[in-house]
Design a protein around this motif. Structure first.
Motif, PDB file in Angstrom:
ATOM      1  N   ASP A 154       0.865  -1.174   0.000  1.00 46.79           N
ATOM      2  CA  ASP A 154       0.000   0.000   0.000  1.00 46.79           C
ATOM      3  C   ASP A 154       0.906   1.228   0.000  1.00 46.79           C
ATOM      4  OD1 ASP A 154      -1.724   2.084   0.362  1.00 46.79           O
ATOM      5  OD2 ASP A 154      -2.701   1.295   2.145  1.00 46.79           O
ATOM      6  N   PRO A 155       0.976   1.976  -1.124  1.00 46.48           N
ATOM      7  CA  PRO A 155       1.866   3.136  -1.176  1.00 46.48           C
ATOM      8  C   PRO A 155       1.462   4.231  -0.207  1.00 46.48           C
ATOM      9  CG  PRO A 155       0.421   3.112  -3.082  1.00 46.48           C
ATOM     10  CD  PRO A 155       0.218   1.797  -2.369  1.00 46.48           C
ATOM     11  N   GLY A 156       0.219   4.207   0.274  1.00 49.73           N
ATOM     12  CA  GLY A 156      -0.239   5.223   1.208  1.00 49.73           C
ATOM     13  C   GLY A 156       0.016   4.885   2.659  1.00 49.73           C
ATOM     14  N   ALA A 157       0.502   3.682   2.944  1.00 49.98           N
ATOM     15  CA  ALA A 157       0.742   3.285   4.334  1.00 49.98           C
ATOM     16  C   ALA A 157       1.974   3.989   4.882  1.00 49.98           C
ATOM     17  CB  ALA A 157       0.909   1.776   4.419  1.00 49.98           C
ATOM     18  N   ASN A 158       2.001   4.179   6.214  1.00 50.18           N
ATOM     19  CA  ASN A 158       3.162   4.824   6.832  1.00 50.18           C
ATOM     20  C   ASN A 158       3.962   3.847   7.679  1.00 50.18           C
ATOM     21  OD1 ASN A 158       1.461   4.485   8.971  1.00 50.18           O
ATOM     22  ND2 ASN A 158       1.350   6.642   9.564  1.00 50.18           N
ATOM     23  N   GLN A 159       3.944   2.582   7.266  1.00 53.19           N
ATOM     24  CA  GLN A 159       4.733   1.563   7.940  1.00 53.19           C
ATOM     25  C   GLN A 159       5.189   0.534   6.912  1.00 53.19           C
ATOM     26  OE1 GLN A 159       1.707   0.176  10.638  1.00 53.19           O
ATOM     27  NE2 GLN A 159       1.064  -1.470   9.287  1.00 53.19           N
ATOM     28  N   VAL A 160       6.262  -0.175   7.252  1.00 56.29           N
ATOM     29  CA  VAL A 160       6.737  -1.231   6.367  1.00 56.29           C
ATOM     30  C   VAL A 160       5.767  -2.395   6.426  1.00 56.29           C
ATOM     31  CG1 VAL A 160       8.562  -2.927   5.981  1.00 56.29           C
ATOM     32  CG2 VAL A 160       9.154  -0.559   6.535  1.00 56.29           C
ATOM     33  N   GLY A 161       5.307  -2.833   5.260  1.00 55.82           N
ATOM     34  CA  GLY A 161       4.335  -3.915   5.215  1.00 55.82           C
ATOM     35  C   GLY A 161       4.948  -5.252   4.867  1.00 55.82           C
TER      36      GLY A 161
END
Length: 228
Positions: A35-42
């Motif tokens: 998810d490019p909008g996430a603010n954590q490493v997925g």
């Protein structure tokens, strides 16, 4: 080199008057999904650092050749490093999201008014880089009120962002791909605050791109820029 910052997808080193970005194999997301909008490493994808750097190098070189101001100097893809000119960031960091079709967090916020995949016309929004506050959206008036940027800087950024995203979108379209949204970062030259400059990266990790009805994962998208 002196390590000065450890980020989610890149580390930054000081090298004399320049900076060196070390690309990692990590991408942002949630629950193991990109998810490019996430603010954590997925998740971490082996080889992703090199591929993201190759894709970033392609676009930065293309923009530099077109006379667009960027922080890019050079890259070493096998070492996963990119040398850049240091730039000041707006506030503690500002992200610019350009949306061509509604999806992701846009639908989560405005789904009562728009369908997933519905076209948008260069819709632009900005978020403050702030993990603790979930990267809040910020309005132009707030940017000025908080002394993050001036009205003149904002207007210059809007025009520059539109020109850059248009070039990226057209490049993807030439490969039969459809850009839904993209997240870019900008800074400015310390000795010339009116000079807005594209910084960070331009990779599969910060955009949503579809091939027909299929969302391309960052690894596959980046592959389009390493096959020549």
């Amino acid at each position: 080199m002196k390590l000065i910052y450890q980020g989610k997808t890149k580390d930054i080193y000081q090298t004399d008057d320049l900076l060196t970005l070390k690309f990692k194999d990590d991408v942002t997301g949630t629950d193991g999904q990109f998810d490019p909008g996430a603010n954590q490493v997925g998740l971490s994808i082996e080889g992703m650092g090199q591929l993201n750097l190759a894709m970033s190098t392609y676009f930065f070189e293309k923009l530099n050749q077109a006379g667009v101001a960027t922080h890019f100097v050079s890259s070493n893809i096998p070492e996963q490093t990119m040398v850049v000119k240091p730039m000041k960031v707006f506030g503690l960091g500002l992200e610019v999201i350009t949306r061509f079709k509604a999806t992701g967090s846009f639908i989560r916020r405005y789904g009562a008014y728009i369908e997933d995949g519905q076209p948008l016309d260069f819709y632009m929004e900005m978020t403050l880089k702030d993990d603790a506050r979930q990267d809040p959206l910020v309005t132009p008036d707030a940017l000025v009120a908080l002394n993050i940027m001036t009205v003149e800087q904002y207007n210059r950024l809007v025009l520059l962002n539109r020109a850059i995203t248009k070039m990226i979108k057209e490049d993807l379209e030439a490969k039969g791909l459809d850009l839904y949204d993209i997240k870019l970062e900008f800074g400015y030259a310390e000795d010339n605050p009116s000079q807005i400059v594209l910084i960070d990266e331009i990779s599969g990790g910060n955009m949503r791109v579809y091939r027909g009805a299929e969302l391309l994962q960052p690894l596959e998208l980046a592959g389009y820029y390493t096959r020549d």
